[in-house]
Each structure stands twice: as structure tokens, then as C-alpha cells.
Design a protein around this motif. Structure first.
Motif, short mmCIF file in Angstrom:
data_model
loop_
_atom_site.label_atom_id
_atom_site.label_comp_id
_atom_site.label_asym_id
_atom_site.label_seq_id
_atom_site.Cartn_x
_atom_site.Cartn_y
_atom_site.Cartn_z
N PHE A 135 0.79 -1.23 0.00
CA PHE A 135 0.00 0.00 0.00
C PHE A 135 0.82 1.28 0.00
O PHE A 135 0.29 2.35 -0.28
CB PHE A 135 -0.94 0.02 1.21
N ASP A 136 2.10 1.21 0.37
CA ASP A 136 2.92 2.42 0.39
C ASP A 136 3.49 2.66 -1.00
O ASP A 136 4.34 1.90 -1.48
CB ASP A 136 4.05 2.27 1.42
N ALA A 137 3.04 3.72 -1.64
CA ALA A 137 3.48 4.02 -3.01
C ALA A 137 4.97 4.34 -3.06
O ALA A 137 5.59 4.26 -4.12
CB ALA A 137 2.68 5.20 -3.56
N GLN A 138 5.55 4.72 -1.91
CA GLN A 138 6.96 5.09 -1.87
C GLN A 138 7.85 3.88 -1.51
O GLN A 138 9.05 4.03 -1.32
CB GLN A 138 7.17 6.20 -0.85
N MET A 139 7.23 2.70 -1.39
CA MET A 139 7.98 1.51 -1.01
C MET A 139 8.91 1.08 -2.15
O MET A 139 8.55 1.11 -3.32
CB MET A 139 7.03 0.37 -0.65
N ASN A 140 10.12 0.69 -1.77
CA ASN A 140 11.15 0.29 -2.72
C ASN A 140 11.76 -1.01 -2.22
O ASN A 140 12.01 -1.16 -1.02
CB ASN A 140 12.20 1.40 -2.82
N THR A 141 11.99 -1.96 -3.13
CA THR A 141 12.47 -3.28 -2.72
C THR A 141 13.82 -3.22 -2.02
O THR A 141 14.04 -3.88 -1.00
CB THR A 141 12.56 -4.23 -3.94
N ILE A 142 14.74 -2.41 -2.57
CA ILE A 142 16.06 -2.29 -1.93
C ILE A 142 15.92 -1.72 -0.52
O ILE A 142 16.50 -2.21 0.44
CB ILE A 142 16.99 -1.38 -2.77
N GLY A 143 15.09 -0.68 -0.39
CA GLY A 143 14.87 -0.08 0.91
C GLY A 143 14.20 -1.03 1.88
O GLY A 143 14.55 -1.08 3.07
N LEU A 144 13.23 -1.80 1.38
CA LEU A 144 12.52 -2.77 2.22
C LEU A 144 13.49 -3.82 2.75
O LEU A 144 13.49 -4.14 3.95
CB LEU A 144 11.40 -3.43 1.42
N LEU A 145 14.33 -4.36 1.87
CA LEU A 145 15.30 -5.39 2.29
C LEU A 145 16.32 -4.82 3.27
O LEU A 145 16.69 -5.48 4.25
CB LEU A 145 16.01 -5.97 1.06
N ALA A 146 16.75 -3.58 3.01
CA ALA A 146 17.71 -2.94 3.92
C ALA A 146 17.10 -2.77 5.31
O ALA A 146 17.75 -3.05 6.32
CB ALA A 146 18.16 -1.59 3.36
N ALA A 147 15.84 -2.32 5.37
CA ALA A 147 15.17 -2.13 6.66
C ALA A 147 14.96 -3.46 7.37
O ALA A 147 15.13 -3.56 8.60
CB ALA A 147 13.84 -1.42 6.45
N LEU A 148 14.58 -4.50 6.62
CA LEU A 148 14.36 -5.82 7.21
C LEU A 148 15.65 -6.40 7.78
O LEU A 148 15.68 -6.91 8.91
CB LEU A 148 13.78 -6.78 6.17
N PHE A 149 16.74 -6.31 7.01
CA PHE A 149 18.01 -6.85 7.50
C PHE A 149 18.56 -6.00 8.64
O PHE A 149 19.24 -6.52 9.53
CB PHE A 149 19.02 -6.96 6.36
N SER A 150 18.25 -4.70 8.65
CA SER A 150 18.60 -3.87 9.78
C SER A 150 17.90 -4.37 11.04
O SER A 150 18.50 -4.45 12.12
CB SER A 150 18.21 -2.41 9.51
N ALA A 151 16.63 -4.75 10.90
CA ALA A 151 15.87 -5.29 12.03
C ALA A 151 16.46 -6.61 12.50
O ALA A 151 16.52 -6.88 13.71
CB ALA A 151 14.41 -5.47 11.63
N ILE A 152 16.91 -7.44 11.56
CA ILE A 152 17.51 -8.73 11.92
C ILE A 152 18.78 -8.52 12.74
O ILE A 152 18.98 -9.15 13.80
CB ILE A 152 17.82 -9.55 10.65
N PHE A 153 19.66 -7.64 12.27
CA PHE A 153 20.91 -7.41 12.99
C PHE A 153 20.67 -6.69 14.32
O PHE A 153 21.38 -6.92 15.29
CB PHE A 153 21.89 -6.62 12.11
N THR A 154 19.64 -5.84 14.37
CA THR A 154 19.28 -5.21 15.63
C THR A 154 18.79 -6.26 16.62
O THR A 154 19.06 -6.18 17.83
CB THR A 154 18.20 -4.14 15.43
N GLY A 155 18.07 -7.26 16.11
CA GLY A 155 17.65 -8.38 16.96
C GLY A 155 18.84 -9.11 17.56
O GLY A 155 18.83 -9.49 18.74
N LEU A 156 19.89 -9.28 16.76
CA LEU A 156 21.12 -9.90 17.27
C LEU A 156 21.75 -9.03 18.35
O LEU A 156 22.26 -9.54 19.36
CB LEU A 156 22.12 -10.09 16.12
#
Length: 282
Positions: A135-156
Motif C-alpha cells: 500500500f505504500d506508493a513510496q515503497m522500494n524493494t532495496i529499501g525494504l530489504l535494507a530495513a528488514l536486514f537492519s531489524a535482523i541485525f538489531t535483533g542480534l
């Protein structure tokens, strides 16, 4: 005490929201240059604090402190990168699913347990991410993956902090993080240096100030009361970030994208309350 803790956390979230906005504004610069100034300023504040209070800068758990610093550097790099491609509200919301990954890593590395109801809350938060992608028109795959992996490493990072426990002062932990980040990013920055304008210099220098005070008041808030009582207030950062994004950068959020963000935050907040309820009934 609770009122003071809420005040501290609101100051912290406000500082981090402005830090995110400045990073977004400086997105034409290489991430390494942004990280260098973000880390160097906070490192200076931490060193002054440790010297003034006669606390050893080396700490006790040197290997874990270095590991936490490296994982934190990767997480910060990925999050700053995501801000280049995503709206501030979306990037911040996705980063905040890190407690889910922290819980999963805790199961694998610390042998902790995830209760069935927690999976429901985690699923709610992930559903919010999926809806946000759609639903977010400004969503970008590279940005999405970067944010997701940031969350993963923050979890670590959360799991490593749990291993460190209270054996090291919080400012020592932050000092390692900022010191390593400044040292590593400096080498990459040399190859990607871009001369800032006078205003951009001021913004670069302010990164360390906002980062330090955001971290300081967040630490004060968690030290003042139990985690479950103050942790949900941390998510106000998303609200501040959304407001700044709309008025500063002209970002547009549809009702569905706002619903997706609310779904993410609701899943995470319910998980905090549920974990505390389980703890209290034992």
C-alpha cells in the motif's frame, strides 16, 4: 518515577526522530560519511562522560562489546541506507520489528521460549509489513530489504546485550559501538567524501548530539521503571517520524499504509504486555 520515565522516553524518541530526519535530508551523501559524523559526535560525548565519572573505557566483556558494536554498525548502516529509498515512517516501522528477530535468536542461542500467543502478535506485525509493501506508493524493494536486514541485525544486538547484562556500564556499551563505527566508517568515507555546505556541516555535527541524547534519555527511562511500563512509549518515535516526514519532506501516507504501520506497532506493543503478564503469573 513513571512520569519521569515517560518524559525521558519522549525526549529520547524526539531526538531519534530528528536524527532520522537529518539522515534522510543528507541522503545524497554516502552512508559511510553520515555514519562517521553520527558516531564521532556520540563517541566524544561518551568519552567525556566516562572520564568524568572515572569509568574504565575498556569494559569487562571486551569480545561481546566488540561483537555488539559490529552488529550495531551493520544494523545502523542498513537502516540509514533504507532511509534513502523509503519514507521515514515506513523505514522506522519496519526497523521496529527487531524484537521479533531478537525473540527468535533468543530461542536459538539462549534457549528461551516463545509462547503460542506471541506468534500471533508476531504474525500481526509481519502482516503489517506485507501490507505496507503493497500500500505504500513510496515503497522500494532495496529499501525494504535494507530495513528488514537492519531489524535482523538489531535483533542480534538485543541478544548480545542480554548476554552482556549489567556487567558493563551502558555508556561503555554505547562507547564501543560509536568508537568502532567511527573507526570503520572513516576508511570507507575517505573514498566517498563529498564536501558539505555550511548548513550541511551543521547538520552533520548535530547527528552526534541527537544520537547521544536520544541514547542517554532512553537509558534513563529504562533505569527509572520496569521495561514493560516504558517500552511501548518508545514507539512514539514512529509518530514523530511520520509527522516530520509529512511536514519536512512532503511524504504522503494513504489510510491503508497508516493502518499497516499501526498493525506493526500494535503487534509489537501487545507482545511487550503479554511477556510481562506471563512474567507476573509465574
Amino acid at each position: 518515577m513513571l512520569r519521569s520515565a515517560i518524559k525521558y522516553m519522549l525526549i529520547s524518541t524526539f531526538a531519534f526522530a530528528f536524527l532520522n530526519a537529518i539522515v534522510k535530508y543528507l541522503s545524497d551523501f554516502n552512508v559511510s560519511q553520515i555514519i562517521y559524523f553520527r558516531a564521532l559526535g556520540s563517541f566524544g560525548f561518551c568519552m567525556i562522560y566516562l572520564k568524568r565519572n572515572k569509568i574504565s573505557v575498556l569494559g569487562n566483556n571486551k569480545k561481546l562489546l566488540l561483537l555488539r558494536a559490529l552488529m550495531g554498525l551493520i544494523a545502523m548502516t542498513l537502516f540509514f541506507l533504507s532511509l534513502k529509498y523509503l519514507s521515514m515512517g515506513s523505514a522506522t516501522s519496519i526497523r521496529y520489528i527487531s524484537p521479533i528477530f531478537a525473540a527468535l535468536f533468543a530461542v536459538l542461542l539462549l534457549k528461551e521460549k516463545i509462547w503460542p500467543t506471541q506468534w500471533l502478535f508476531f504474525a500481526m506485525a509481519f502482516l503489517g509489513v506485507l501490507l505496507l509493501k503493497g500500500f505504500d506508493a513510496q515503497m522500494n524493494t532495496i529499501g525494504l530489504l535494507a530495513a528488514l536486514f537492519s531489524a535482523i541485525f538489531t535483533g542480534l544486538v538485543f541478544v548480545i546485550l542480554r548476554k552482556i547484562g549489567k556487567r558493563d556500564h551502558p555508556v561503555v556499551v554505547v562507547n564501543y559501538f560509536m568508537g568502532v563505527s567511527a573507526f570503520v566508517s572513516m576508511f570507507f568515507m575517505l573514498f566517498h567524501w563529498k564536501q558539505p555546505t555550511y548548513i550541511e556541516w551543521l547538520l552533520f555535527l548535530s547527528l552526534g548530539v541527537f544520537g547521544y541524547y536520544g541514547q542517554l534519555y532512553m537509558t534513563k527511562a529504562f533505569q527509572a521503571v520496569e521495561t514493560n511500563k516504558i517500552a511501548p512509549v518508545k514507539y512514539v518515535e514512529v509518530v514523530f517520524t511520520l509527522i516530520i516526514g509529512v511536514f519536512w519532506f512532503g511524504e504522503v501516507y494513504t489510510l491503508l499504509s497508516v493502518f499497516a504501520i499501526v498493525l506493526i506497532l500494535l503487534g509489537l506493543i501487545l507482545n511487550v504486555f503479554y511477556k510481562q503478564n506471563i512474567k507476573n503469573t509465574k
